[in-house]
Design a protein around this motif. Sequence first.
Motif, PDB file in Angstrom:
ATOM      1  N   THR A  51      27.141  14.773 -17.405  1.00  0.00           N
ATOM      2  CA  THR A  51      26.497  13.546 -17.880  1.00  0.00           C
ATOM      3  C   THR A  51      26.281  12.563 -16.737  1.00  0.00           C
ATOM      4  O   THR A  51      25.195  11.978 -16.604  1.00  0.00           O
ATOM      5  N   GLU A  52      27.281  12.386 -15.887  1.00  0.00           N
ATOM      6  CA  GLU A  52      27.147  11.482 -14.736  1.00  0.00           C
ATOM      7  C   GLU A  52      26.021  11.930 -13.804  1.00  0.00           C
ATOM      8  O   GLU A  52      25.216  11.120 -13.355  1.00  0.00           O
ATOM      9  N   VAL A  53      25.993  13.216 -13.501  1.00  0.00           N
ATOM     10  CA  VAL A  53      24.968  13.738 -12.597  1.00  0.00           C
ATOM     11  C   VAL A  53      23.591  13.601 -13.237  1.00  0.00           C
ATOM     12  O   VAL A  53      22.628  13.188 -12.573  1.00  0.00           O
ATOM     13  N   GLN A  54      23.473  13.913 -14.510  1.00  0.00           N
ATOM     14  CA  GLN A  54      22.189  13.764 -15.195  1.00  0.00           C
ATOM     15  C   GLN A  54      21.705  12.324 -15.124  1.00  0.00           C
ATOM     16  O   GLN A  54      20.524  12.076 -14.851  1.00  0.00           O
ATOM     17  N   ASN A  55      22.597  11.382 -15.354  1.00  0.00           N
ATOM     18  CA  ASN A  55      22.213   9.970 -15.300  1.00  0.00           C
ATOM     19  C   ASN A  55      21.747   9.568 -13.905  1.00  0.00           C
ATOM     20  O   ASN A  55      20.767   8.836 -13.752  1.00  0.00           O
ATOM     21  N   GLU A  56      22.438  10.037 -12.875  1.00  0.00           N
ATOM     22  CA  GLU A  56      22.043   9.722 -11.508  1.00  0.00           C
ATOM     23  C   GLU A  56      20.696  10.355 -11.167  1.00  0.00           C
ATOM     24  O   GLU A  56      19.847   9.732 -10.527  1.00  0.00           O
ATOM     25  N   LEU A  57      20.481  11.597 -11.603  1.00  0.00           N
ATOM     26  CA  LEU A  57      19.210  12.264 -11.332  1.00  0.00           C
ATOM     27  C   LEU A  57      18.058  11.578 -12.055  1.00  0.00           C
ATOM     28  O   LEU A  57      16.941  11.508 -11.527  1.00  0.00           O
ATOM     29  N   LYS A  58      18.305  11.063 -13.234  1.00  0.00           N
ATOM     30  CA  LYS A  58      17.264  10.311 -13.953  1.00  0.00           C
ATOM     31  C   LYS A  58      16.855   9.084 -13.155  1.00  0.00           C
ATOM     32  O   LYS A  58      15.672   8.765 -13.042  1.00  0.00           O
ATOM     33  N   LYS A  59      17.839   8.399 -12.571  1.00  0.00           N
ATOM     34  CA  LYS A  59      17.542   7.225 -11.742  1.00  0.00           C
ATOM     35  C   LYS A  59      16.702   7.620 -10.528  1.00  0.00           C
ATOM     36  O   LYS A  59      15.735   6.942 -10.174  1.00  0.00           O
ATOM     37  N   ILE A  60      17.092   8.706  -9.877  1.00  0.00           N
ATOM     38  CA  ILE A  60      16.365   9.177  -8.697  1.00  0.00           C
ATOM     39  C   ILE A  60      14.943   9.568  -9.082  1.00  0.00           C
ATOM     40  O   ILE A  60      13.985   9.218  -8.391  1.00  0.00           O
ATOM     41  N   TYR A  61      14.796  10.266 -10.189  1.00  0.00           N
ATOM     42  CA  TYR A  61      13.461  10.657 -10.634  1.00  0.00           C
ATOM     43  C   TYR A  61      12.606   9.426 -10.925  1.00  0.00           C
ATOM     44  O   TYR A  61      11.464   9.326 -10.471  1.00  0.00           O
ATOM     45  N   GLU A  62      13.143   8.486 -11.680  1.00  0.00           N
ATOM     46  CA  GLU A  62      12.387   7.282 -12.033  1.00  0.00           C
ATOM     47  C   GLU A  62      11.971   6.498 -10.787  1.00  0.00           C
ATOM     48  O   GLU A  62      10.869   5.963 -10.716  1.00  0.00           O
ATOM     49  N   ALA A  63      12.834   6.451  -9.796  1.00  0.00           N
ATOM     50  CA  ALA A  63      12.539   5.716  -8.566  1.00  0.00           C
ATOM     51  C   ALA A  63      11.525   6.434  -7.676  1.00  0.00           C
ATOM     52  O   ALA A  63      10.922   5.812  -6.805  1.00  0.00           O
ATOM     53  N   ASN A  64      11.325   7.737  -7.887  1.00  0.00           N
ATOM     54  CA  ASN A  64      10.482   8.521  -6.980  1.00  0.00           C
ATOM     55  C   ASN A  64       9.310   9.221  -7.637  1.00  0.00           C
ATOM     56  O   ASN A  64       8.518   9.857  -6.944  1.00  0.00           O
ATOM     57  N   LYS A  65       9.156   9.112  -8.935  1.00  0.00           N
ATOM     58  CA  LYS A  65       8.073   9.852  -9.603  1.00  0.00           C
ATOM     59  C   LYS A  65       6.695   9.370  -9.165  1.00  0.00           C
ATOM     60  O   LYS A  65       5.761  10.167  -9.121  1.00  0.00           O
ATOM     61  N   ASP A  66       6.566   8.115  -8.797  1.00  0.00           N
ATOM     62  CA  ASP A  66       5.278   7.618  -8.332  1.00  0.00           C
ATOM     63  C   ASP A  66       5.006   7.974  -6.875  1.00  0.00           C
ATOM     64  O   ASP A  66       3.932   7.705  -6.358  1.00  0.00           O
TER      65      ASP A  66
END
Length: 96
Positions: A8-23
Amino acid sequence: MIKEEILTEVQNELKKIYEANKDRGMLAVYIWGSILTKDFNPETSDVDTLAITENGVPFEEERELEKSIRSAWNGRIGFRILYLSELNGGPKITQL
């Protein structure tokens, strides 16, 4: 910490990274490896992650993203970028 909490912790961190870099060309982020199997040991295993990006994302950003995610999860995480062209059978893109 138990496996489910780590995941769960890793998933949450990866979501942040994705959101910050998807553009900026990040297309998807995945968790893979032993954390998805019964072989995962919360005391000794690391967590493997992979981002798929468009070809225009600079290779150097892999190191920056890896440092970011490692610092967020005590260094026991691996992070790699796979460029879309590599996924589609093209040559491996590496640092020169």
